[in-house]
Design a protein around this motif. Structure first.
Motif, PDB file in Angstrom:
ATOM      1  N   ILE A  84       1.617  23.932  58.474  1.00 12.97           N
ATOM      2  CA  ILE A  84       2.110  24.326  57.150  1.00 12.97           C
ATOM      3  C   ILE A  84       0.968  24.930  56.318  1.00 12.97           C
ATOM      4  O   ILE A  84       1.138  25.981  55.684  1.00 12.97           O
ATOM      5  CB  ILE A  84       2.751  23.112  56.427  1.00 12.97           C
TER       6      ILE A  84
ATOM      7  N   ARG B  22      -1.678  26.424  57.376  1.00 19.76           N
ATOM      8  CA  ARG B  22      -1.988  27.736  57.955  1.00 19.76           C
ATOM      9  C   ARG B  22      -0.994  28.797  57.451  1.00 19.76           C
ATOM     10  O   ARG B  22      -1.373  29.903  57.073  1.00 19.76           O
ATOM     11  CB  ARG B  22      -1.926  27.630  59.489  1.00 19.76           C
TER      12      ARG B  22
ATOM     13  N   GLY C 233     -11.747  19.785  52.509  1.00 14.85           N
ATOM     14  CA  GLY C 233     -10.959  20.656  53.369  1.00 14.85           C
ATOM     15  C   GLY C 233     -11.793  21.675  54.133  1.00 14.85           C
ATOM     16  O   GLY C 233     -11.258  22.627  54.706  1.00 14.85           O
TER      17      GLY C 233
ATOM     18  N   GLU D  41     -13.304  21.594  56.982  1.00 11.49           N
ATOM     19  CA  GLU D  41     -13.001  21.743  58.419  1.00 11.49           C
ATOM     20  C   GLU D  41     -11.719  22.533  58.610  1.00 11.49           C
ATOM     21  O   GLU D  41     -11.618  23.374  59.491  1.00 11.49           O
ATOM     22  CB  GLU D  41     -12.897  20.370  59.072  1.00 11.49           C
ATOM     23  N   PHE D  42     -10.739  22.211  57.771  1.00  9.34           N
ATOM     24  CA  PHE D  42      -9.472  22.951  57.840  1.00  9.34           C
ATOM     25  C   PHE D  42      -9.726  24.439  57.584  1.00  9.34           C
ATOM     26  O   PHE D  42      -9.299  25.297  58.360  1.00  9.34           O
ATOM     27  CB  PHE D  42      -8.474  22.376  56.827  1.00  9.34           C
TER      28      PHE D  42
HETATM   29  C1  LIG Z   1      -6.144  20.287  54.409  1.00 11.60           C
HETATM   30  C2  LIG Z   1      -4.622  20.457  54.525  1.00 11.60           C
HETATM   31  C3  LIG Z   1      -4.144  21.401  53.422  1.00 11.60           C
HETATM   32  C4  LIG Z   1      -4.295  21.049  55.899  1.00 11.60           C
HETATM   33  O1  LIG Z   1      -2.919  21.343  55.991  1.00 11.60           O
HETATM   34  P1  LIG Z   1      -2.137  21.182  57.388  1.00 11.60           P
HETATM   35  O2  LIG Z   1      -0.768  21.715  57.209  1.00 11.60           O
HETATM   36  O3  LIG Z   1      -2.262  19.786  57.850  1.00 11.60           O
HETATM   37  O4  LIG Z   1      -3.013  22.122  58.348  1.00 11.60           O
HETATM   38  P2  LIG Z   1      -2.500  22.939  59.637  1.00 11.60           P
HETATM   39  O5  LIG Z   1      -1.599  22.076  60.430  1.00 11.60           O
HETATM   40  O6  LIG Z   1      -1.968  24.264  59.213  1.00 11.60           O
HETATM   41  O7  LIG Z   1      -3.863  23.098  60.419  1.00 11.60           O
HETATM   42  C5  LIG Z   1      -4.478  24.349  60.707  1.00 11.60           C
HETATM   43  C6  LIG Z   1      -5.693  24.086  61.564  1.00 11.60           C
HETATM   44  O8  LIG Z   1      -6.628  23.271  60.844  1.00 11.60           O
HETATM   45  C7  LIG Z   1      -6.879  22.057  61.547  1.00 11.60           C
HETATM   46  N1  LIG Z   1      -6.965  20.977  60.548  1.00 11.60           N
HETATM   47  C8  LIG Z   1      -6.032  20.618  59.645  1.00 11.60           C
HETATM   48  N2  LIG Z   1      -6.460  19.606  58.887  1.00 11.60           N
HETATM   49  C9  LIG Z   1      -7.709  19.322  59.334  1.00 11.60           C
HETATM   50  C10 LIG Z   1      -8.673  18.352  58.949  1.00 11.60           C
HETATM   51  N3  LIG Z   1      -8.443  17.472  57.958  1.00 11.60           N
HETATM   52  N4  LIG Z   1      -9.847  18.345  59.627  1.00 11.60           N
HETATM   53  C11 LIG Z   1     -10.103  19.220  60.633  1.00 11.60           C
HETATM   54  N5  LIG Z   1      -9.214  20.168  61.041  1.00 11.60           N
HETATM   55  C12 LIG Z   1      -8.036  20.204  60.403  1.00 11.60           C
HETATM   56  C13 LIG Z   1      -5.675  21.865  62.457  1.00 11.60           C
HETATM   57  O9  LIG Z   1      -6.000  21.085  63.587  1.00 11.60           O
HETATM   58  C14 LIG Z   1      -5.358  23.299  62.824  1.00 11.60           C
HETATM   59  O10 LIG Z   1      -6.245  23.780  63.815  1.00 11.60           O
HETATM   60  P3  LIG Z   1      -5.703  24.589  65.097  1.00 11.60           P
HETATM   61  O11 LIG Z   1      -4.574  25.492  64.606  1.00 11.60           O
HETATM   62  O12 LIG Z   1      -6.878  25.359  65.542  1.00 11.60           O
HETATM   63  O13 LIG Z   1      -5.208  23.561  66.017  1.00 11.60           O
HETATM   64  C15 LIG Z   1      -3.882  19.091  54.407  1.00 11.60           C
HETATM   65  O14 LIG Z   1      -4.443  18.187  55.331  1.00 11.60           O
HETATM   66  C16 LIG Z   1      -3.981  18.447  53.026  1.00 11.60           C
HETATM   67  O15 LIG Z   1      -3.111  18.687  52.184  1.00 11.60           O
HETATM   68  N6  LIG Z   1      -5.032  17.627  52.794  1.00 11.60           N
HETATM   69  C17 LIG Z   1      -5.253  16.954  51.521  1.00 11.60           C
HETATM   70  C18 LIG Z   1      -5.708  17.899  50.453  1.00 11.60           C
HETATM   71  C19 LIG Z   1      -6.925  18.747  50.839  1.00 11.60           C
HETATM   72  O16 LIG Z   1      -7.936  18.219  51.283  1.00 11.60           O
HETATM   73  N7  LIG Z   1      -6.799  20.083  50.631  1.00 11.60           N
HETATM   74  C20 LIG Z   1      -7.838  21.035  50.998  1.00 11.60           C
HETATM   75  C21 LIG Z   1      -8.806  21.338  49.920  1.00 11.60           C
HETATM   76  S1  LIG Z   1      -8.128  21.613  48.336  1.00 11.60           S
END
Ligand SMILES: CC(C)(COP(=O)(O)OP(=O)(O)OC[C@H]1O[C@@H](n2cnc3c(N)ncnc32)[C@H](O)[C@@H]1OP(=O)(O)O)[C@@H](O)C(=O)NCCC(=O)NCCS
Length: 124
Positions: free
Chosen positions: A74, A76, A101, A103-104
């Motif tokens: 989501i 992504r 975030g 790593e994401f």
């Molecule tokens: C960070 C966040 C937005 C990610 O959203 P998500 O929908 O879980 O992410 P996705 O499923 O689209 O992941 C995309 C890629 O990132 C990676 N990823 C997602 N969260 C990750 C994390 N916490 N650590 C490392 N990698 C991560 C996934 O494995 C995926 O990699 P791949 O496609 O190569 O397998 C979500 O975990 C969140 O809302 N976290 C709390 C708030 C936050 O920290 N926001 C970010 C900064 S404001």
């Protein structure tokens, strides 16, 4: 999310109550963003992105995906939609100013320039 399409659109004033509830459910006590996107899955609010426009940059203030629906692409998809919007607005960069975030953001193509994580609009 398999087989279900994430519907993404700009946040409007009338979204204030559901967006505030969503943020609070996901551990964030904040006002709904003045400028941002929301993502819905089968009618349910599942993601909120707050942003600011600055020069040729779209700065991501925060991106929150529902805690029960993380790691399902989501986040992504929210960023792909943001990139499409940025291209339409002739902005060159997506910038993640929030330190959390990392790593994401790095997984989805952002690179650390020493100040923030950024991705050029138009790169996948
Ligand atoms: C960070 C966040 C937005 C990610 O959203 P998500 O929908 O879980 O992410 P996705 O499923 O689209 O992941 C995309 C890629 O990132 C990676 N990823 C997602 N969260 C990750 C994390 N916490 N650590 C490392 N990698 C991560 C996934 O494995 C995926 O990699 P791949 O496609 O190569 O397998 C979500 O975990 C969140 O809302 N976290 C709390 C708030 C936050 O920290 N926001 C970010 C900064 S404001």
């Amino acid at each position: 999310m398999k087989g279900q399409r994430l519907f993404v659109r700009p946040i409007e004033e009338s979204d204030a109550v559901p967006v505030r509830d969503f943020l609070s459910r996901n551990g964030m006590q904040a006002d709904p963003p003045r400028c941002g996107l929301l993502g819905k899955l089968v009618g349910e609010l599942v993601a909120v992105l707050a942003m600011e426009l600055e020069g040729d940059e779209v700065r991501i203030e925060h991106l929150i995906v529902d805690a029960e629906l993380r790691r399902k692409r989501i986040g992504r998809v929210m960023l792909s939609e943001l990139a499409a919007l940025a291209a339409k607005m002739d902005r060159r960069w997506l910038v993640a100013s929030n330190a959390s975030g990392r790593e994401f953001f790095s997984r989805v193509g952002f690179v650390d320039d020493g100040h923030a994580m950024r991705r050029e609009v138009g790169t996948p």
